[in-house]
Design an enzyme around this catalytic site. Structure first.
Site, PDB file in Angstrom:
ATOM      1  N   ARG A  98       2.663  12.075  10.663  1.00 59.59           N
ATOM      2  CA  ARG A  98       1.666  11.750   9.634  1.00 59.59           C
ATOM      3  C   ARG A  98       2.109  12.427   8.346  1.00 59.59           C
ATOM      4  O   ARG A  98       3.069  13.202   8.341  1.00 59.59           O
ATOM      5  CB  ARG A  98       0.221  12.112  10.052  1.00 59.59           C
ATOM      6  CG  ARG A  98       0.014  13.252  10.975  1.00 59.59           C
ATOM      7  CD  ARG A  98       0.435  14.585  10.452  1.00 59.59           C
ATOM      8  NE  ARG A  98      -0.126  14.839   9.142  1.00 59.59           N
ATOM      9  CZ  ARG A  98       0.371  15.644   8.240  1.00 59.59           C
ATOM     10  NH1 ARG A  98       1.480  16.340   8.473  1.00 59.59           N
ATOM     11  NH2 ARG A  98      -0.192  15.817   7.073  1.00 59.59           N
ATOM     12  N   GLY A  99       1.379  12.125   7.260  1.00 64.59           N
ATOM     13  CA  GLY A  99       1.816  12.597   5.947  1.00 64.59           C
ATOM     14  C   GLY A  99       2.578  11.460   5.273  1.00 64.59           C
ATOM     15  O   GLY A  99       3.482  10.857   5.886  1.00 64.59           O
ATOM     16  N   ALA A 100       2.199  11.159   4.032  1.00 63.14           N
ATOM     17  CA  ALA A 100       2.676   9.927   3.398  1.00 63.14           C
ATOM     18  C   ALA A 100       4.210   9.762   3.393  1.00 63.14           C
ATOM     19  O   ALA A 100       4.720   8.728   3.859  1.00 63.14           O
ATOM     20  CB  ALA A 100       2.093   9.840   1.985  1.00 63.14           C
TER      21      ALA A 100
ATOM     22  N   ARG B 230      -0.792   2.068   9.218  1.00 59.96           N
ATOM     23  CA  ARG B 230      -1.821   2.879   8.532  1.00 59.96           C
ATOM     24  C   ARG B 230      -1.981   2.313   7.115  1.00 59.96           C
ATOM     25  O   ARG B 230      -0.981   1.961   6.473  1.00 59.96           O
ATOM     26  CB  ARG B 230      -1.449   4.373   8.496  1.00 59.96           C
ATOM     27  CG  ARG B 230      -1.574   5.029   9.870  1.00 59.96           C
ATOM     28  CD  ARG B 230      -1.522   6.540   9.789  1.00 59.96           C
ATOM     29  NE  ARG B 230      -2.743   7.127   9.295  1.00 59.96           N
ATOM     30  CZ  ARG B 230      -2.865   8.416   8.967  1.00 59.96           C
ATOM     31  NH1 ARG B 230      -1.819   9.217   9.045  1.00 59.96           N
ATOM     32  NH2 ARG B 230      -4.007   8.897   8.551  1.00 59.96           N
TER      33      ARG B 230
ATOM     34  N   ASP C  21      -1.639  10.657  -0.874  1.00 58.03           N
ATOM     35  CA  ASP C  21      -1.264   9.485  -0.074  1.00 58.03           C
ATOM     36  C   ASP C  21      -1.017   8.261  -0.943  1.00 58.03           C
ATOM     37  O   ASP C  21      -0.245   7.387  -0.601  1.00 58.03           O
ATOM     38  CB  ASP C  21      -2.335   9.190   0.973  1.00 58.03           C
ATOM     39  CG  ASP C  21      -2.241  10.224   2.073  1.00 58.03           C
ATOM     40  OD1 ASP C  21      -2.796  11.325   1.899  1.00 58.03           O
ATOM     41  OD2 ASP C  21      -1.559   9.947   3.067  1.00 58.03           O
TER      42      ASP C  21
ATOM     43  N   ASN D 162      -6.201  11.277  -1.286  1.00 56.75           N
ATOM     44  CA  ASN D 162      -5.601  12.285  -0.400  1.00 56.75           C
ATOM     45  C   ASN D 162      -6.611  12.577   0.708  1.00 56.75           C
ATOM     46  O   ASN D 162      -7.731  12.033   0.726  1.00 56.75           O
ATOM     47  CB  ASN D 162      -5.220  13.543  -1.187  1.00 56.75           C
ATOM     48  CG  ASN D 162      -4.354  14.493  -0.364  1.00 56.75           C
ATOM     49  OD1 ASN D 162      -3.370  14.071   0.245  1.00 56.75           O
ATOM     50  ND2 ASN D 162      -4.718  15.759  -0.306  1.00 56.75           N
ATOM     51  N   LYS D 163      -6.230  13.456   1.597  1.00 53.03           N
ATOM     52  CA  LYS D 163      -7.045  13.771   2.775  1.00 53.03           C
ATOM     53  C   LYS D 163      -8.496  14.046   2.420  1.00 53.03           C
ATOM     54  O   LYS D 163      -8.776  14.725   1.426  1.00 53.03           O
ATOM     55  CB  LYS D 163      -6.411  14.977   3.484  1.00 53.03           C
ATOM     56  CG  LYS D 163      -7.090  15.442   4.740  1.00 53.03           C
ATOM     57  CD  LYS D 163      -7.326  14.353   5.744  1.00 53.03           C
ATOM     58  CE  LYS D 163      -6.067  13.602   6.141  1.00 53.03           C
ATOM     59  NZ  LYS D 163      -6.361  12.375   6.935  1.00 53.03           N
TER      60      LYS D 163
HETATM   61  O1  MRU Z   1      -3.920  11.624   7.794  1.00 55.36           O
HETATM   62  P1  MRU Z   1      -2.677  12.337   7.355  1.00 55.36           P
HETATM   63  O2  MRU Z   1      -2.437  13.614   8.070  1.00 55.36           O
HETATM   64  O3  MRU Z   1      -1.488  11.417   7.363  1.00 55.36           O
HETATM   65  O4  MRU Z   1      -2.954  12.697   5.849  1.00 55.36           O
HETATM   66  C1  MRU Z   1      -1.972  13.367   5.121  1.00 55.36           C
HETATM   67  C2  MRU Z   1      -2.403  13.792   3.786  1.00 55.36           C
HETATM   68  O5  MRU Z   1      -3.479  13.480   3.321  1.00 55.36           O
HETATM   69  C3  MRU Z   1      -1.400  14.554   2.975  1.00 55.36           C
HETATM   70  O6  MRU Z   1      -2.033  15.460   2.138  1.00 55.36           O
HETATM   71  C4  MRU Z   1      -0.600  13.569   2.121  1.00 55.36           C
HETATM   72  O7  MRU Z   1      -0.077  12.544   2.917  1.00 55.36           O
HETATM   73  C5  MRU Z   1       0.492  14.225   1.411  1.00 55.36           C
HETATM   74  S1  MRU Z   1       1.829  14.599   2.489  1.00 55.36           S
HETATM   75  C6  MRU Z   1       3.106  15.195   1.579  1.00 55.36           C
END
Ligand code: MRU
Length: 345
Positions: free
Chosen positions: A43-45, A86, A233, A243-244
Protein backbone atom coordinates in the site's frame (compact mmCIF):
# COMPACT_ATOMS: atom_id res chain seq x y z
CA UNK A 1 9.10 -5.22 -3.29
CA UNK A 2 11.65 -7.29 -5.13
CA UNK A 3 11.76 -8.75 -8.59
CA UNK A 4 13.16 -12.29 -8.61
CA UNK A 5 14.89 -12.46 -11.98
CA UNK A 6 15.95 -16.05 -11.25
CA UNK A 7 12.27 -17.06 -10.90
CA UNK A 8 10.47 -14.47 -13.06
CA UNK A 9 8.09 -13.39 -10.34
CA UNK A 10 7.49 -10.49 -7.98
CA UNK A 11 7.81 -10.74 -4.22
CA UNK A 12 6.05 -8.33 -1.88
CA UNK A 13 6.69 -7.87 1.80
CA UNK A 14 3.31 -8.60 3.38
CA UNK A 15 2.69 -5.26 5.13
CA UNK A 16 -0.42 -6.64 6.85
CA UNK A 17 1.82 -8.76 9.07
CA UNK A 18 4.22 -6.00 10.12
CA UNK A 19 5.70 -5.40 12.60
CA UNK A 20 5.12 -8.90 14.01
CA UNK A 21 6.32 -10.87 11.03
CA UNK A 22 8.60 -10.18 8.06
CA UNK A 23 7.29 -12.38 5.28
CA UNK A 24 7.47 -12.06 1.50
CA UNK A 25 4.68 -13.37 -0.73
CA UNK A 26 5.13 -14.46 -4.33
CA UNK A 27 3.08 -12.96 -7.19
CA UNK A 28 3.20 -14.52 -10.63
CA UNK A 29 0.13 -13.11 -12.41
CA UNK A 30 -1.55 -9.74 -12.84
CA UNK A 31 -4.64 -11.06 -11.10
CA UNK A 32 -2.60 -12.03 -8.04
CA UNK A 33 -0.84 -8.65 -8.05
CA UNK A 34 -4.18 -6.81 -8.28
CA UNK A 35 -5.40 -8.88 -5.32
CA UNK A 36 -2.26 -7.99 -3.37
CA UNK A 37 -2.87 -4.28 -3.96
CA UNK A 38 -6.58 -4.52 -3.11
CA UNK A 39 -5.93 -6.52 0.06
CA UNK A 40 -3.15 -4.17 1.22
CA UNK A 41 -0.24 -6.61 1.06
CA UNK A 42 1.38 -3.52 -0.45
CA UNK A 43 0.00 0.00 0.00
CA UNK A 44 1.06 3.62 -0.30
CA UNK A 45 0.58 5.50 -3.57
CA UNK A 46 4.04 5.20 -5.19
CA UNK A 47 4.43 1.57 -4.07
CA UNK A 48 1.04 0.75 -5.60
CA UNK A 49 2.18 2.30 -8.90
CA UNK A 50 5.46 0.36 -8.98
CA UNK A 51 3.70 -2.87 -8.06
CA UNK A 52 1.08 -2.42 -10.79
CA UNK A 53 3.88 -1.92 -13.34
CA UNK A 54 5.43 -5.23 -12.25
CA UNK A 55 1.95 -6.74 -12.46
CA UNK A 56 1.86 -5.96 -16.19
CA UNK A 57 5.43 -7.21 -16.63
CA UNK A 58 4.76 -10.49 -14.87
CA UNK A 59 1.58 -11.06 -16.89
CA UNK A 60 3.35 -10.44 -20.20
CA UNK A 61 5.92 -13.08 -19.21
CA UNK A 62 3.21 -15.50 -18.14
CA UNK A 63 1.27 -15.15 -21.40
CA UNK A 64 4.16 -14.85 -23.84
CA UNK A 65 3.87 -18.32 -25.41
CA UNK A 66 0.13 -17.99 -26.14
CA UNK A 67 -1.41 -17.25 -29.55
CA UNK A 68 -1.08 -13.53 -30.37
CA UNK A 69 -4.82 -12.85 -29.97
CA UNK A 70 -4.87 -14.56 -26.55
CA UNK A 71 -1.75 -12.67 -25.51
CA UNK A 72 -3.33 -9.35 -26.54
CA UNK A 73 -6.65 -9.97 -24.78
CA UNK A 74 -4.92 -11.36 -21.66
CA UNK A 75 -2.72 -8.28 -21.37
CA UNK A 76 -5.77 -6.01 -21.83
CA UNK A 77 -7.53 -7.82 -18.98
CA UNK A 78 -4.41 -7.33 -16.84
CA UNK A 79 -4.51 -3.56 -17.41
CA UNK A 80 -8.22 -3.51 -16.45
CA UNK A 81 -7.84 -5.63 -13.31
CA UNK A 82 -4.90 -3.65 -12.03
CA UNK A 83 -6.58 -0.31 -12.77
CA UNK A 84 -9.56 -1.38 -10.67
CA UNK A 85 -7.58 -2.60 -7.68
CA UNK A 86 -7.70 0.67 -5.69
CA UNK A 87 -9.33 3.95 -6.73
CA UNK A 88 -7.72 6.90 -4.93
CA UNK A 89 -3.94 6.75 -5.48
CA UNK A 90 -3.34 8.18 -8.95
CA UNK A 91 0.15 6.66 -9.15
CA UNK A 92 -1.62 3.45 -10.13
CA UNK A 93 -3.03 4.81 -13.40
CA UNK A 94 0.12 6.89 -13.90
CA UNK A 95 2.26 3.72 -13.87
CA UNK A 96 -0.20 1.77 -16.02
CA UNK A 97 -0.18 4.62 -18.57
CA UNK A 98 3.60 4.37 -18.74
CA UNK A 99 3.37 0.63 -19.32
CA UNK A 100 0.74 1.16 -22.03
CA UNK A 101 2.99 3.64 -23.81
CA UNK A 102 5.61 0.86 -24.11
CA UNK A 103 2.98 -1.40 -25.65
CA UNK A 104 2.06 1.34 -28.11
CA UNK A 105 5.69 2.06 -28.99
CA UNK A 106 6.98 -1.53 -29.25
CA UNK A 107 3.90 -3.32 -30.60
CA UNK A 108 2.40 -6.47 -29.17
CA UNK A 109 4.88 -9.13 -30.30
CA UNK A 110 5.35 -10.97 -27.01
CA UNK A 111 9.00 -11.89 -27.50
CA UNK A 112 9.92 -8.22 -27.90
CA UNK A 113 7.33 -6.73 -25.59
CA UNK A 114 7.69 -8.87 -22.45
CA UNK A 115 11.34 -7.97 -21.70
CA UNK A 116 10.67 -4.35 -22.63
CA UNK A 117 7.78 -4.14 -20.13
CA UNK A 118 9.98 -5.58 -17.43
CA UNK A 119 12.65 -2.97 -18.16
CA UNK A 120 10.00 -0.25 -17.83
CA UNK A 121 8.81 -1.62 -14.49
CA UNK A 122 12.40 -1.59 -13.25
CA UNK A 123 12.76 2.00 -14.52
CA UNK A 124 9.60 3.12 -12.68
CA UNK A 125 10.92 1.45 -9.53
CA UNK A 126 14.41 2.95 -9.74
CA UNK A 127 13.13 6.41 -10.69
CA UNK A 128 10.87 6.38 -7.67
CA UNK A 129 13.84 5.97 -5.34
CA UNK A 130 15.74 8.77 -7.10
CA UNK A 131 12.63 10.97 -6.93
CA UNK A 132 12.25 10.34 -3.22
CA UNK A 133 15.88 11.21 -2.66
CA UNK A 134 15.28 14.55 -4.43
CA UNK A 135 12.11 15.16 -2.38
CA UNK A 136 14.16 14.35 0.73
CA UNK A 137 16.90 16.82 -0.19
CA UNK A 138 14.42 19.65 -0.86
CA UNK A 139 12.36 18.89 2.22
CA UNK A 140 15.29 18.45 4.59
CA UNK A 141 16.06 22.16 4.15
CA UNK A 142 12.77 22.89 5.94
CA UNK A 143 13.78 20.97 9.06
CA UNK A 144 15.86 22.68 11.70
CA UNK A 145 17.92 20.79 14.26
CA UNK A 146 15.73 19.17 16.94
CA UNK A 147 12.54 19.58 14.89
CA UNK A 148 9.60 17.48 16.10
CA UNK A 149 7.72 16.31 13.03
CA UNK A 150 4.21 14.93 13.17
CA UNK A 151 3.34 12.51 10.38
CA UNK A 152 0.29 10.45 9.54
CA UNK A 153 -0.18 7.03 7.98
CA UNK A 154 2.98 5.65 6.38
CA UNK A 155 4.71 7.60 3.65
CA UNK A 156 7.99 5.80 4.09
CA UNK A 157 10.13 3.23 2.29
CA UNK A 158 7.27 0.75 2.61
CA UNK A 159 4.90 3.08 0.75
CA UNK A 160 7.36 3.66 -2.11
CA UNK A 161 10.16 1.83 -3.90
CA UNK A 162 12.48 3.11 -1.16
CA UNK A 163 13.46 6.05 1.08
CA UNK A 164 9.87 7.37 1.26
CA UNK A 165 8.29 10.77 0.70
CA UNK A 166 7.32 12.30 4.08
CA UNK A 167 9.65 9.88 5.89
CA UNK A 168 12.19 10.44 3.12
CA UNK A 169 12.35 14.11 4.14
CA UNK A 170 12.99 13.02 7.72
CA UNK A 171 15.59 10.44 6.64
CA UNK A 172 17.41 12.99 4.49
CA UNK A 173 17.48 15.52 7.35
CA UNK A 174 18.88 12.85 9.68
CA UNK A 175 21.48 11.90 7.04
CA UNK A 176 22.43 15.59 6.92
CA UNK A 177 23.26 15.37 10.63
CA UNK A 178 20.16 16.93 12.15
CA UNK A 179 18.47 15.56 15.25
CA UNK A 180 14.90 14.97 14.25
CA UNK A 181 12.18 13.29 16.25
CA UNK A 182 9.01 11.90 14.78
CA UNK A 183 5.52 11.93 16.24
CA UNK A 184 3.54 9.20 14.48
CA UNK A 185 -0.23 9.11 14.60
CA UNK A 186 -1.35 5.52 14.88
CA UNK A 187 -3.69 6.00 11.87
CA UNK A 188 -6.90 4.23 12.66
CA UNK A 189 -8.35 2.01 11.42
CA UNK A 190 -5.58 0.18 9.53
CA UNK A 191 -2.82 1.39 11.86
CA UNK A 192 -0.20 2.23 9.23
CA UNK A 193 1.36 4.69 11.69
CA UNK A 194 1.55 2.31 14.64
CA UNK A 195 2.60 -0.71 12.64
CA UNK A 196 4.64 0.66 9.72
CA UNK A 197 5.91 4.20 10.36
CA UNK A 198 6.96 3.37 13.91
CA UNK A 199 8.63 0.18 12.63
CA UNK A 200 10.58 2.02 9.93
CA UNK A 201 11.79 4.66 12.38
CA UNK A 202 12.75 2.13 15.05
CA UNK A 203 14.75 0.14 12.44
CA UNK A 204 16.84 3.24 11.77
CA UNK A 205 17.12 4.54 15.32
CA UNK A 206 15.20 7.71 14.50
CA UNK A 207 13.36 8.70 17.69
CA UNK A 208 9.64 8.11 17.28
CA UNK A 209 6.74 8.74 19.65
CA UNK A 210 3.52 6.98 18.80
CA UNK A 211 0.28 8.77 19.64
CA UNK A 212 -3.41 8.00 19.33
CA UNK A 213 -4.71 10.08 16.42
CA UNK A 214 -6.98 11.94 18.81
CA UNK A 215 -3.97 13.28 20.77
CA UNK A 216 -2.69 15.47 17.94
CA UNK A 217 -4.59 18.63 18.91
CA UNK A 218 -3.49 18.34 22.52
CA UNK A 219 0.18 18.01 21.55
CA UNK A 220 -0.07 20.96 19.17
CA UNK A 221 -1.73 23.13 21.81
CA UNK A 222 1.18 22.35 24.18
CA UNK A 223 3.81 23.36 21.60
CA UNK A 224 5.04 19.79 21.17
CA UNK A 225 4.88 19.68 17.37
CA UNK A 226 7.03 21.95 15.16
CA UNK A 227 5.68 20.92 11.79
CA UNK A 228 3.52 18.35 10.06
CA UNK A 229 4.65 16.40 6.98
CA UNK A 230 2.38 13.88 5.30
CA UNK A 231 2.32 12.06 1.97
CA UNK A 232 -0.43 12.12 -0.66
CA UNK A 233 -2.47 9.72 -2.73
CA UNK A 234 -3.61 12.29 -5.27
CA UNK A 235 -3.11 16.01 -5.64
CA UNK A 236 -5.72 17.76 -7.77
CA UNK A 237 -4.79 20.50 -10.25
CA UNK A 238 -5.84 23.20 -7.77
CA UNK A 239 -3.61 21.80 -5.00
CA UNK A 240 -6.26 19.96 -2.96
CA UNK A 241 -4.72 16.81 -1.49
CA UNK A 242 -6.29 13.40 -0.91
CA UNK A 243 -4.40 11.46 1.74
CA UNK A 244 -5.14 8.97 4.49
CA UNK A 245 -8.28 9.64 6.49
CA UNK A 246 -7.43 11.98 9.34
CA UNK A 247 -5.06 14.16 7.31
CA UNK A 248 -7.66 16.92 6.91
CA UNK A 249 -8.19 16.99 10.68
CA UNK A 250 -4.45 17.47 11.19
CA UNK A 251 -4.34 20.28 8.63
CA UNK A 252 -7.18 22.14 10.38
CA UNK A 253 -5.45 21.67 13.73
CA UNK A 254 -2.10 22.81 12.32
CA UNK A 255 -3.74 25.98 10.93
CA UNK A 256 -5.36 26.64 14.32
CA UNK A 257 -1.95 26.46 15.98
CA UNK A 258 0.06 28.16 13.20
CA UNK A 259 2.13 25.01 12.65
CA UNK A 260 3.52 24.58 9.10
CA UNK A 261 1.77 21.80 7.22
CA UNK A 262 3.61 20.20 4.28
CA UNK A 263 2.73 17.48 1.81
CA UNK A 264 5.63 15.49 0.33
CA UNK A 265 4.81 13.89 -3.01
CA UNK A 266 6.30 13.06 -6.39
CA UNK A 267 4.91 14.63 -9.56
CA UNK A 268 3.42 11.21 -10.37
CA UNK A 269 0.92 11.85 -7.55
CA UNK A 270 -0.28 15.11 -9.11
CA UNK A 271 -3.31 14.64 -11.34
CA UNK A 272 -3.81 17.63 -13.62
CA UNK A 273 -6.89 15.95 -15.09
CA UNK A 274 -8.70 16.24 -11.75
CA UNK A 275 -9.71 19.85 -11.23
CA UNK A 276 -10.23 19.82 -7.47
CA UNK A 277 -10.47 17.53 -4.48
CA UNK A 278 -14.22 17.25 -4.93
CA UNK A 279 -13.58 15.08 -8.00
CA UNK A 280 -11.12 12.66 -6.37
CA UNK A 281 -12.66 9.20 -5.86
CA UNK A 282 -12.53 8.29 -2.18
CA UNK A 283 -12.14 4.59 -1.47
CA UNK A 284 -14.62 3.06 0.94
CA UNK A 285 -13.16 0.08 2.73
CA UNK A 286 -14.77 -2.78 4.58
CA UNK A 287 -16.50 -2.04 7.87
CA UNK A 288 -14.56 -4.95 9.37
CA UNK A 289 -11.52 -2.61 9.48
CA UNK A 290 -13.42 -0.38 11.92
CA UNK A 291 -15.03 -3.22 13.83
CA UNK A 292 -11.73 -4.80 14.82
CA UNK A 293 -8.35 -5.88 13.51
CA UNK A 294 -7.40 -9.25 12.07
CA UNK A 295 -9.50 -11.90 13.80
CA UNK A 296 -10.31 -9.65 16.76
CA UNK A 297 -13.62 -7.80 16.85
CA UNK A 298 -14.41 -5.13 19.43
CA UNK A 299 -17.24 -3.02 17.92
CA UNK A 300 -20.80 -3.43 19.05
CA UNK A 301 -22.95 -5.56 16.73
CA UNK A 302 -25.75 -3.61 15.09
CA UNK A 303 -23.99 -0.25 14.68
CA UNK A 304 -23.77 1.03 11.11
CA UNK A 305 -20.13 1.56 10.11
CA UNK A 306 -18.64 3.97 7.62
CA UNK A 307 -15.01 3.62 6.59
CA UNK A 308 -13.78 6.18 4.04
CA UNK A 309 -10.06 5.47 3.61
CA UNK A 310 -9.03 8.98 2.52
CA UNK A 311 -10.04 12.60 2.99
CA UNK A 312 -9.32 15.79 1.09
CA UNK A 313 -7.33 18.67 2.53
CA UNK A 314 -8.07 21.93 0.70
CA UNK A 315 -5.06 23.67 -0.86
CA UNK A 316 -5.55 26.74 1.34
CA UNK A 317 -4.50 24.66 4.40
CA UNK A 318 -1.30 23.41 2.78
CA UNK A 319 1.87 25.38 3.47
CA UNK A 320 3.81 23.66 0.72
CA UNK A 321 4.14 20.68 -1.59
CA UNK A 322 7.58 19.12 -1.34
CA UNK A 323 8.30 17.62 -4.77
CA UNK A 324 11.36 16.36 -6.61
CA UNK A 325 11.40 19.70 -8.44
CA UNK A 326 11.45 21.75 -5.25
CA UNK A 327 9.05 23.08 -2.64
CA UNK A 328 5.92 24.79 -3.95
CA UNK A 329 4.79 27.14 -1.19
CA UNK A 330 1.06 27.91 -0.92
CA UNK A 331 0.26 25.65 -3.89
CA UNK A 332 -2.32 26.73 -6.44
CA UNK A 333 -3.14 25.72 -10.00
CA UNK A 334 -0.74 28.15 -11.64
CA UNK A 335 2.23 27.00 -9.54
CA UNK A 336 1.30 23.34 -9.96
CA UNK A 337 0.99 23.59 -13.74
CA UNK A 338 4.34 25.40 -13.83
CA UNK A 339 5.92 22.23 -12.34
CA UNK A 340 4.91 20.46 -15.54
CA UNK A 341 6.05 23.32 -17.75
CA UNK A 342 2.46 24.39 -18.41
CA UNK A 343 1.05 27.89 -18.32
CA UNK A 344 -2.18 28.85 -16.54
CA UNK A 345 -5.23 26.90 -17.82
O1 MRU B 1 -4.41 3.09 2.36
P1 MRU B 1 -2.94 3.32 2.18
O2 MRU B 1 -2.12 2.75 3.27
O3 MRU B 1 -2.49 2.89 0.81
O4 MRU B 1 -2.78 4.88 2.24
C1 MRU B 1 -1.51 5.44 2.10
C2 MRU B 1 -1.46 6.88 2.34
O5 MRU B 1 -2.46 7.54 2.53
C3 MRU B 1 -0.11 7.52 2.23
O6 MRU B 1 -0.01 8.61 3.09
C4 MRU B 1 0.10 8.02 0.80
O7 MRU B 1 -0.15 6.98 -0.11
C5 MRU B 1 1.45 8.53 0.59
S1 MRU B 1 2.62 7.22 0.46
C6 MRU B 1 4.11 7.87 0.06
Amino acid sequence: MRWRSDKGWLELLDQRLLPGQVKYLRFDSAEAVAGGIRDMVVRGAPAIGCTAAYGIAVEAQRLRYLRQSDFDSGLERAFEKLAQSRPTAVNLSWALDRMRRILQAVGSDAETLAPRLLLEAHAIHDEDIATNRAIGAHGAALLTDHARVLTHCNAGALATAGHGTALGVIRSAVEAGRNISVVAGETRPFLQGARLTAWEMVQENIPVTLIADSSAGHLMSRGEVDLVIVGADRVAANGDVANKIGTYTLAVLAARHAIPFYVACPLSTIDLATASGAHIPIEQRASSEIAGFGDLRWACEGAVMHNPAFDVTPAELIGGLITEKGVVLAPDETKIRALFGQGAP
